[in-house]
Scaffold this active site. Sequence first.
Site, mmCIF file in Angstrom:
data_model
loop_
_atom_site.group_PDB
_atom_site.id
_atom_site.type_symbol
_atom_site.label_atom_id
_atom_site.label_comp_id
_atom_site.label_asym_id
_atom_site.label_seq_id
_atom_site.Cartn_x
_atom_site.Cartn_y
_atom_site.Cartn_z
ATOM 1 C CG HIS A 48 -15.744 -34.138 -13.224
ATOM 2 N ND1 HIS A 48 -16.049 -35.092 -13.971
ATOM 3 C CD2 HIS A 48 -14.365 -34.053 -13.065
ATOM 4 C CE1 HIS A 48 -14.932 -35.212 -14.921
ATOM 5 N NE2 HIS A 48 -13.925 -34.703 -14.479
ATOM 6 N NE ARG A 73 -12.608 -29.416 -12.167
ATOM 7 C CZ ARG A 73 -12.164 -30.672 -12.007
ATOM 8 N NH1 ARG A 73 -11.078 -31.209 -12.071
ATOM 9 N NH2 ARG A 73 -12.883 -31.725 -11.347
ATOM 10 C CD GLU A 152 -7.665 -32.624 -16.740
ATOM 11 O OE1 GLU A 152 -8.259 -33.367 -15.599
ATOM 12 O OE2 GLU A 152 -8.311 -31.627 -17.083
ATOM 13 C CG ASP A 178 -8.996 -36.845 -15.669
ATOM 14 O OD1 ASP A 178 -9.821 -37.640 -16.654
ATOM 15 O OD2 ASP A 178 -9.451 -36.005 -14.954
#
Length: 267
Positions: A48, A73, A152, A178
Amino acid sequence: MNTPVNGFKQALAARRAQIGLWLGLADPYCAEICAGAGFDWLALDAEHGPNTIRTLLAQLQAVAAYPAQIIVRAASGDPTHLKQLLDIGAQTLLVPLVETPEQARAVVRATRYPPDGVRGVGSALARAARWNRHGDYLQRADAEVCVLVQVESAAALADLDSIARVDGVDGIFLGPADLAASLGYRGEPAHPVVRAALGKAIAAIIAAGKPAGILSSDEALAREFLGLGCSFVAVGVDTTLLARTTSALAARFKPVADAATPTRPSA
């Protein structure tokens, strides 16, 4: 020179609680500031956050002199992407949106050299091997890689035990935001239903013999997750800290500034 030992992986194996900070600003200067704050680990977010291989490389270089361990990540579990992250020197990878044990096994294989996996051998070009100056890199690399998969979704929860028992998965990271959306509570990660699901998931991960991790900017919730047995917990996000702190500072001064601003006389 020898390949460095993955301190984060060692801490997880020993079940020592590790407190982290999430970084999404995608900037080496900011990352270095955070690296000196005293956190056990920092997460560089390529899912993100507006990160590229080059910006991640710059941040890894900026924080290399500090004791904080680094998690990257990934944007996805694509083997080519994971290979690039490993080659620039990431030793601990967090792969999002893993919903099945088959996906988890594919992630593990992407982080291993043949014959145990499919990672391409390009150590002469790789910062991870210090361009082959780490003479033991090809022999040690697999053992020092730490694979974290992110659970998630409701589908992932349904298969959580099987995912957690995949060989080569070193930890399971839960994604409250999420997961809340998947359970029908979008924007409510602290909803009682979501919290109950997270509590059960943490217990299931621990029962499967794996460390559990999570992110929560809510201090009370973060402490609750630690109390439930989470081994690695991110307790804040750089973007959130900056946004909240600057907004609070402006709010403290803005009423005074507005009152002190002379009004322009009407024509």
